[in-house]
Design an enzyme around this catalytic site. Structure first.
Site, PDB file in Angstrom:
ATOM      1  N   ARG A  46      -3.279  14.048   5.651  1.00  0.00           N
ATOM      2  CA  ARG A  46      -2.429  12.848   5.777  1.00  0.00           C
ATOM      3  C   ARG A  46      -2.855  11.837   4.724  1.00  0.00           C
ATOM      4  O   ARG A  46      -2.042  11.169   4.108  1.00  0.00           O
ATOM      5  CB  ARG A  46      -2.516  12.228   7.177  1.00  0.00           C
ATOM      6  CG  ARG A  46      -1.807  10.877   7.240  1.00  0.00           C
ATOM      7  CD  ARG A  46      -1.514  10.304   8.620  1.00  0.00           C
ATOM      8  NE  ARG A  46      -2.350  10.718   9.686  1.00  0.00           N
ATOM      9  CZ  ARG A  46      -3.620  10.298   9.890  1.00  0.00           C
ATOM     10  NH1 ARG A  46      -4.156   9.410   9.076  1.00  0.00           N
ATOM     11  NH2 ARG A  46      -4.318  10.756  10.909  1.00  0.00           N
ATOM     12  N   TYR A  98      22.799   1.207   1.149  1.00  0.00           N
ATOM     13  CA  TYR A  98      22.768   2.503   1.840  1.00  0.00           C
ATOM     14  C   TYR A  98      22.738   2.259   3.352  1.00  0.00           C
ATOM     15  O   TYR A  98      21.938   1.450   3.839  1.00  0.00           O
ATOM     16  CB  TYR A  98      21.539   3.295   1.375  1.00  0.00           C
ATOM     17  CG  TYR A  98      21.359   4.589   2.120  1.00  0.00           C
ATOM     18  CD1 TYR A  98      22.236   5.651   1.925  1.00  0.00           C
ATOM     19  CD2 TYR A  98      20.338   4.752   3.043  1.00  0.00           C
ATOM     20  CE1 TYR A  98      22.095   6.831   2.608  1.00  0.00           C
ATOM     21  CE2 TYR A  98      20.186   5.937   3.735  1.00  0.00           C
ATOM     22  CZ  TYR A  98      21.064   6.973   3.518  1.00  0.00           C
ATOM     23  OH  TYR A  98      20.913   8.149   4.205  1.00  0.00           O
ATOM     24  N   ASP A 170      15.572  -0.251  -5.133  1.00  0.00           N
ATOM     25  CA  ASP A 170      15.911   1.128  -4.762  1.00  0.00           C
ATOM     26  C   ASP A 170      16.591   1.748  -5.989  1.00  0.00           C
ATOM     27  O   ASP A 170      17.728   1.414  -6.323  1.00  0.00           O
ATOM     28  CB  ASP A 170      16.848   1.107  -3.549  1.00  0.00           C
ATOM     29  CG  ASP A 170      17.235   2.511  -3.071  1.00  0.00           C
ATOM     30  OD1 ASP A 170      17.137   3.466  -3.869  1.00  0.00           O
ATOM     31  OD2 ASP A 170      17.651   2.647  -1.903  1.00  0.00           O
ATOM     32  N   LYS A 195      17.361  12.910  -3.522  1.00  0.00           N
ATOM     33  CA  LYS A 195      18.578  12.915  -4.339  1.00  0.00           C
ATOM     34  C   LYS A 195      18.284  13.442  -5.745  1.00  0.00           C
ATOM     35  O   LYS A 195      17.928  14.595  -5.887  1.00  0.00           O
ATOM     36  CB  LYS A 195      19.189  11.504  -4.350  1.00  0.00           C
ATOM     37  CG  LYS A 195      19.200  10.806  -2.972  1.00  0.00           C
ATOM     38  CD  LYS A 195      20.113  11.469  -1.965  1.00  0.00           C
ATOM     39  CE  LYS A 195      19.933  10.974  -0.530  1.00  0.00           C
ATOM     40  NZ  LYS A 195      19.999   9.539  -0.326  1.00  0.00           N
TER      41      LYS A 195
HETATM   42  C1  LIG Z   1      19.674   8.589   0.693  1.00  0.00           C
HETATM   43  C2  LIG Z   1      19.316   7.226   0.326  1.00  0.00           C
HETATM   44  C3  LIG Z   1      18.277   6.539   0.982  1.00  0.00           C
HETATM   45  C4  LIG Z   1      17.523   7.147   2.144  1.00  0.00           C
HETATM   46  O1  LIG Z   1      16.748   8.234   1.758  1.00  0.00           O
HETATM   47  P1  LIG Z   1      16.423   9.488   2.702  1.00  0.00           P
HETATM   48  O2  LIG Z   1      15.650  10.383   1.790  1.00  0.00           O
HETATM   49  O3  LIG Z   1      17.724  10.058   3.158  1.00  0.00           O
HETATM   50  O4  LIG Z   1      15.616   8.965   3.842  1.00  0.00           O
HETATM   51  C5  LIG Z   1      17.978   5.264   0.557  1.00  0.00           C
HETATM   52  N1  LIG Z   1      18.650   4.679  -0.464  1.00  0.00           N
HETATM   53  C6  LIG Z   1      19.648   5.302  -1.108  1.00  0.00           C
HETATM   54  C7  LIG Z   1      20.350   4.612  -2.222  1.00  0.00           C
HETATM   55  C8  LIG Z   1      20.015   6.597  -0.744  1.00  0.00           C
HETATM   56  O5  LIG Z   1      21.038   7.195  -1.368  1.00  0.00           O
END
Ligand SMILES: *Cc1c(COP(=O)(O)O)cnc(C)c1O
Length: 379
Positions: A46, A98, A170, A195
């Site tokens: 961890r 998001y 983000d 992503k």
């Molecule tokens: C998918 C996404 C998230 C969340 O991420 P997860 O890996 O699904 O927890 C946060 N911000 C954006 C812009 C996203 O597309």
């Protein structure tokens, strides 16, 4: 080292045990100690794991940061950032956000006494109207999801510095191939590595990258104390994804440009949201802070016709109707009922997420095949 080299070699070294060029999957919970406390820097997975550490180094390298942290999901990474705060603190966040981030902020952290302001940031000066002595964090998503608004990171960073608050970006949609928020003055970069970073729709993962040592220390503490880490197998996959990030992104951008241009010319399409268009309201900022315009497009059907949009989504053959984005395969989604269903309709529609809106994650398939697929579905 330039970006296209960093994706492959940035902060990487052959494995110390046997010289393996690719970091092995250290599928282990624990590490031998010769005497209590006598170990090679790894005690329990961890806290540290060599495969995850190789990935965290790669994260730091590609975002021009000093420290990288990997989490079990993008939301786990965001969760760790908000845990820097305490009751009474306030956060100013992008309003087009998001859905899962919105849900985490409002359904979990508001309950712990943290206040969130959801604010239109296309004009960065507007942020300042919400700053007070409780403000501790500005949370920016750019390009925004799903409306593809662009927020001026440099201007926002100047506001954050002036008021001594943290700026987190983000960077999931843009990836460091297109924009590097730390270089523009942000304190924290966050990714849903699920992503584009992973890039192959085969894992769920989050990342944070920072430059500041004290901030890194606090975040490592939260990562270990809260424990939302990712496993070695997923770390290996993400590392592999990063090596082709620049090549994939280049093609994502080329294909998205062709698809956006096609859609904009189609009589059955009402609006196309893509920051590469000269008439996009934030096109100039996009051109300044991004290398290209990314692989994401949103559009609405003529007359904002909900049933037309649903029919179109059902007819697509190469675009797959599914949640998520950023993989090599093209995906189509319906934000109002899928990714953004957790945002109340009235709140959603204020930012343009109407019921006819379709979001495309344009993959790296053949451009003509993608356009022909949209053509038949619109026909
Ligand atoms: C998918 C996404 C998230 C969340 O991420 P997860 O890996 O699904 O927890 C946060 N911000 C954006 C812009 C996203 O597309």
């Amino acid at each position: 080292m330039k970006f296209n080299t960093k994706t492959i070699h940035g902060k990487q070294h052959p494995d110390l045990a046997y010289g393996a060029v690719i970091p092995p999957i250290y599928q282990t919970t624990t590490y031998v100690q010769t005497t209590p406390g006598g170990h090679k820097g790894f005690e329990y997975s961890r806290t540290h794991n060599p495969t995850r550490q190789a990935l965290e180094n790669a994260f730091a390298s590609i975002e021009n940061g000093e420290f990288g942290l990997a989490f079990g999901s993008g939301l786990a990474a965001i969760d760790a950032v908000i845990k820097l705060l305490k009751p009474g603190d306030e956060v100013i966040s992008t309003n087009d956000l998001y859905g899962g981030t919105y849900r985490l902020f409002t359904s979990i952290f508001e309950g712990f006494g943290i206040k969130f302001h959801f604010v239109g940031m296309e004009n960065a000066a507007n942020i300042e109207n919400f700053v007070n002595h409780n403000t501790k964090l500005i949370w920016v998503e750019t390009p925004t999801n799903p409306m593809l608004n662009i927020i001026d990171i440099k201007a926002t960073a100047a506001i954050a510095k002036k008021h001594n608050v943290l700026l987190a970006v983000d960077n999931t949609f843009a990836t460091p191939y297109l924009q590097q928020p730390l270089d523009l003055g942000a304190d924290i970069v966050m990714h849903s590595a699920t992503k584009y970073i992973g890039g192959h729709s085969d894992l769920v993962m989050g990342a944070l990258i920072v430059k500041d040592k004290d901030l890194a220390k606090k975040l490592y503490f939260i990562q270990n104390a809260s424990g939302a880490i990712c496993g070695p197998q997923d770390s290996f996959l993400a590392l592999r994804g990063i090596k082709t990030l620049h090549v994939r992104m280049q093609r994502h951008c080329e294909n998205a440009k062709a698809v956006a241009t096609y859609l904009a010319s189609h009589p059955k399409v009402e609006n196309v949201y893509w920051p590469g268009f000269k008439n996009h309201p934030n096109h100039t900022i996009a051109k300044t802070q991004m290398k290209d315009f990314g692989g994401m497009i949103s559009f609405s059907t003529k007359g904002n016709d909900y049933s037309e949009s649903i029919k179109l989504l059902e007819k697509l053959r190469i675009f797959t109707l599914a949640e998520s984005l950023g993989g090599v395969e093209s995906l189509a989604g319906h934000p109002a009922s899928m990714t953004h269903a957790s945002i109340p309709k009235a709140e959603r529609e204020k930012t343009g997420v109407v019921d006819s809106l379709i979001r495309l994650s344009v993959g790296i398939e053949d451009e003509e095949d993608l356009i022909n697929d949209l053509k038949q579905a619109l026909g």
